[in-house]
Write a protein that holds these residues in place. Structure first.
Motif, PDB file in Angstrom:
ATOM      1  N   ARG A 205      20.755  83.052  49.707  1.00 52.75           N
ATOM      2  CA  ARG A 205      20.408  84.274  48.994  1.00 52.75           C
ATOM      3  C   ARG A 205      21.637  85.156  48.760  1.00 52.75           C
ATOM      4  N   PHE A 206      21.509  86.042  47.780  1.00 50.92           N
ATOM      5  CA  PHE A 206      22.570  86.975  47.409  1.00 50.92           C
ATOM      6  C   PHE A 206      22.219  88.375  47.903  1.00 50.92           C
ATOM      7  N   HIS A 207      23.214  89.245  47.907  1.00 54.33           N
ATOM      8  CA  HIS A 207      22.973  90.662  48.179  1.00 54.33           C
ATOM      9  C   HIS A 207      23.631  91.491  47.091  1.00 54.33           C
ATOM     10  N   GLN A 208      22.871  92.426  46.538  1.00 58.55           N
ATOM     11  CA  GLN A 208      23.369  93.318  45.502  1.00 58.55           C
ATOM     12  C   GLN A 208      23.666  94.677  46.128  1.00 58.55           C
ATOM     13  N   VAL A 209      24.944  95.048  46.188  1.00 61.86           N
ATOM     14  CA  VAL A 209      25.325  96.355  46.707  1.00 61.86           C
ATOM     15  C   VAL A 209      24.875  97.414  45.707  1.00 61.86           C
ATOM     16  N   PRO A 210      24.065  98.388  46.129  1.00 62.95           N
ATOM     17  CA  PRO A 210      23.509  99.360  45.168  1.00 62.95           C
ATOM     18  C   PRO A 210      24.487 100.480  44.817  1.00 62.95           C
ATOM     19  N   GLU A 211      25.679 100.116  44.393  1.00 63.92           N
ATOM     20  CA  GLU A 211      26.682 101.079  43.959  1.00 63.92           C
ATOM     21  C   GLU A 211      27.340 100.551  42.692  1.00 63.92           C
ATOM     22  N   LEU A 212      27.672 101.449  41.769  1.00 67.96           N
ATOM     23  CA  LEU A 212      28.318 101.052  40.522  1.00 67.96           C
ATOM     24  C   LEU A 212      29.803 100.845  40.789  1.00 67.96           C
ATOM     25  N   LEU A 213      30.188  99.571  40.973  1.00 71.87           N
ATOM     26  CA  LEU A 213      31.553  99.257  41.400  1.00 71.87           C
ATOM     27  C   LEU A 213      32.247  98.240  40.515  1.00 71.87           C
ATOM     28  N   TYR A 214      31.526  97.625  39.596  1.00 70.76           N
ATOM     29  CA  TYR A 214      32.109  96.577  38.756  1.00 70.76           C
ATOM     30  C   TYR A 214      31.899  96.934  37.292  1.00 70.76           C
ATOM     31  N   PHE A 215      32.975  96.841  36.505  1.00 73.99           N
ATOM     32  CA  PHE A 215      32.931  97.238  35.103  1.00 73.99           C
ATOM     33  C   PHE A 215      33.433  96.072  34.244  1.00 73.99           C
ATOM     34  N   ARG A 216      32.502  95.451  33.536  1.00 74.30           N
ATOM     35  CA  ARG A 216      32.843  94.289  32.710  1.00 74.30           C
ATOM     36  C   ARG A 216      33.233  94.769  31.316  1.00 74.30           C
ATOM     37  N   ARG A 217      34.430  94.420  30.895  1.00 76.09           N
ATOM     38  CA  ARG A 217      34.941  94.929  29.622  1.00 76.09           C
ATOM     39  C   ARG A 217      34.511  94.037  28.460  1.00 76.09           C
ATOM     40  N   ASP A 218      33.968  94.677  27.438  1.00 72.95           N
ATOM     41  CA  ASP A 218      33.606  93.982  26.206  1.00 72.95           C
ATOM     42  C   ASP A 218      34.563  94.428  25.106  1.00 72.95           C
ATOM     43  N   HIS A 219      35.170  93.473  24.425  1.00 72.55           N
ATOM     44  CA  HIS A 219      36.140  93.790  23.382  1.00 72.55           C
ATOM     45  C   HIS A 219      36.192  92.630  22.385  1.00 72.55           C
ATOM     46  N   PRO A 220      36.752  92.829  21.205  1.00 75.55           N
ATOM     47  CA  PRO A 220      36.699  91.787  20.166  1.00 75.55           C
ATOM     48  C   PRO A 220      37.359  90.470  20.549  1.00 75.55           C
ATOM     49  N   THR A 221      38.355  90.491  21.446  1.00 72.34           N
ATOM     50  CA  THR A 221      39.046  89.244  21.786  1.00 72.34           C
ATOM     51  C   THR A 221      38.482  88.579  23.034  1.00 72.34           C
ATOM     52  N   ARG A 222      37.432  89.157  23.624  1.00 67.45           N
ATOM     53  CA  ARG A 222      36.786  88.504  24.757  1.00 67.45           C
ATOM     54  C   ARG A 222      36.286  87.132  24.309  1.00 67.45           C
ATOM     55  N   ALA A 223      36.300  86.168  25.202  1.00 70.99           N
ATOM     56  CA  ALA A 223      36.009  84.780  24.830  1.00 70.99           C
ATOM     57  C   ALA A 223      34.687  84.644  24.082  1.00 70.99           C
ATOM     58  N   GLU A 224      33.638  85.346  24.551  1.00 69.96           N
ATOM     59  CA  GLU A 224      32.332  85.216  23.901  1.00 69.96           C
ATOM     60  C   GLU A 224      32.339  85.792  22.496  1.00 69.96           C
ATOM     61  N   ARG A 225      33.166  86.826  22.257  1.00 69.27           N
ATOM     62  CA  ARG A 225      33.258  87.440  20.936  1.00 69.27           C
ATOM     63  C   ARG A 225      34.155  86.631  20.005  1.00 69.27           C
ATOM     64  N   ALA A 226      35.270  86.164  20.536  1.00 71.96           N
ATOM     65  CA  ALA A 226      36.231  85.426  19.718  1.00 71.96           C
ATOM     66  C   ALA A 226      35.727  84.034  19.348  1.00 71.96           C
ATOM     67  N   ASN A 227      34.744  83.534  20.088  1.00 69.14           N
ATOM     68  CA  ASN A 227      34.190  82.199  19.824  1.00 69.14           C
ATOM     69  C   ASN A 227      32.673  82.335  19.663  1.00 69.14           C
ATOM     70  N   PRO A 228      32.210  82.740  18.491  1.00 71.00           N
ATOM     71  CA  PRO A 228      30.788  83.069  18.323  1.00 71.00           C
ATOM     72  C   PRO A 228      29.844  81.876  18.342  1.00 71.00           C
ATOM     73  N   SER A 229      30.310  80.680  18.004  1.00 71.97           N
ATOM     74  CA  SER A 229      29.403  79.532  17.976  1.00 71.97           C
ATOM     75  C   SER A 229      29.402  78.822  19.322  1.00 71.97           C
ATOM     76  N   LYS A 230      28.314  78.088  19.574  1.00 73.51           N
ATOM     77  CA  LYS A 230      28.223  77.341  20.829  1.00 73.51           C
ATOM     78  C   LYS A 230      29.349  76.324  20.934  1.00 73.51           C
ATOM     79  N   ARG A 231      29.643  75.631  19.851  1.00 75.16           N
ATOM     80  CA  ARG A 231      30.704  74.627  19.874  1.00 75.16           C
ATOM     81  C   ARG A 231      32.054  75.257  20.193  1.00 75.16           C
ATOM     82  N   SER A 232      32.374  76.364  19.518  1.00 77.86           N
ATOM     83  CA  SER A 232      33.689  76.960  19.738  1.00 77.86           C
ATOM     84  C   SER A 232      33.821  77.517  21.149  1.00 77.86           C
ATOM     85  N   ARG A 233      32.732  78.048  21.706  1.00 78.35           N
ATOM     86  CA  ARG A 233      32.785  78.538  23.080  1.00 78.35           C
ATOM     87  C   ARG A 233      33.028  77.394  24.050  1.00 78.35           C
ATOM     88  N   CYS A 234      32.380  76.259  23.810  1.00 79.92           N
ATOM     89  CA  CYS A 234      32.555  75.116  24.709  1.00 79.92           C
ATOM     90  C   CYS A 234      33.954  74.519  24.593  1.00 79.92           C
TER      91      CYS A 234
END
Length: 315
Positions: free
Chosen positions: A197-226
């Motif tokens: 099992r996992f434990h979720q610390v109930p504090e806002l401590l992690y900040f995931r950055r979203d930006h145009p060059t992030r892998a998921e954004r730069a590779n929009p298709s399933k093939r390109s991401r893979c």
């Protein structure tokens, strides 16, 4: 730091010059200091190497490794784990931000709960400038003592970023290495979740950055991401239907591989069949960063006050 650090942080990176220094500052400014930071540079062609060498010269906790060629994101994630020595392990991203107490709170959670194998914290998505776009409420039942319930929640509920939690390394070594088919990270985390099992610390401590060059954004298709995950996925031998079939089979193989009671195994197969039939509920697969933005001013203090070095850089 002790001779063999208790915690290892593995940071795989490719051409991360834009945000790398800020993320390194946030990691090196942690209140928990008994860690090594192993950086595996996937043959970057920008200033990543210079940034890494500069930081490594200033902080002995950093070990910088440079690969002779780009082997893809998934093999690089696996490679950096094999280079780490700690009893605890965490993957870090070159573009994310980390509050000063993130590591401390996660390590404390694992120390206080011997049956927990992964600890992470509440998170928010931030934009290219570090402003909060989406706070994320963690709704998965990964803290359940029952493996089928943990597995069901990971199938049907919008996922967190447990991949980036602090994990017991001995458990992680028993997990099949990260693959490169569509959503391979989900089957990877599902196997970890079936093992404990996992434990979720109930504090806002992690900040995931979203930006145009992030892998998921730069590779929009399933093939390109893979292909980004592993260049060997390019070409006619890896069409999209195969990448999707491997994703589903990844869950099946996980259930077969993990030691479960016969009843738990049957329950997991039942949850998987229900998920495959329904393709999950509407919007269950949406990315957190695609949800409706919130007023960033509500969370400005959380980011600026918690993340090491941010106030100095803004001055």
């Amino acid at each position: 730091m002790t001779a063999v650090p208790r915690l290892s942080i593995g940071l795989p990176v490719y051409n991360g010059e834009e945000y790398l220094a800020e993320s390194l500052d946030a990691l090196l400014g942690q209140t928990y200091e008994d860690f090594e930071l192993v950086i595996s540079d996937n043959a970057s062609t920008d200033a990543t190497q210079d940034i890494c060498r500069r930081y490594a010269a200033r902080d002995s906790r950093i070990r910088y490794l440079r690969l002779p060629r780009n082997i893809g994101a998934s093999p690089n994630h696996n490679h950096v784990f094999t280079e780490c020595r700690g009893e605890l392990f965490k993957w870090a991203s070159h573009d994310d931000l980390y509050a000063r107490d993130l590591l401390l709170r996660c390590v404390e959670a694992l120390d206080e709960r011997p049956d927990v194998i992964l600890a992470h914290s509440d998170q928010a998505v931030v934009d290219a400038d570090g402003r909060v776009k989406v706070p994320y409420e963690y709704g998965l039942a990964t803290g359940s003592p029952h493996a089928p319930e943990r597995f069901r929640s990971m199938l049907f509920e919008p996922g967190g970023d447990d991949f980036y939690g602090v994990i017991r390394a001995d458990v992680l070594r028993r997990v099949k290495p990260l693959d490169s088919y569509h959503h391979a990270d989900r089957t990877f985390v599902a196997e970890i979740g079936l093992r404990g099992r996992f434990h979720q610390v109930p504090e806002l401590l992690y900040f995931r950055r979203d930006h145009p060059t992030r892998a998921e954004r730069a590779n929009p298709s399933k093939r390109s991401r893979c292909v980004n995950l592993d260049p060997r996925r390019a070409g006619p031998l890896h069409p999209t239907p195969r990448l999707l079939a491997e994703y589903v089979w990844g869950f099946v193989a996980t259930i077969r591989r993990v030691p479960l009671s016969p009843a738990d195994r049957r329950a997991c197969y039942g949850h998987l069949a229900a998920w495959a039939a329904s393709r999950a509920r509407p919007a269950a697969g949406e990315r957190v960063e695609d949800r409706v933005p919130v007023d960033p001013d509500r969370f400005a203090v959380s980011v600026d006050a918690l993340v090491a070095g941010r106030e100095g850089r803004r001055a």
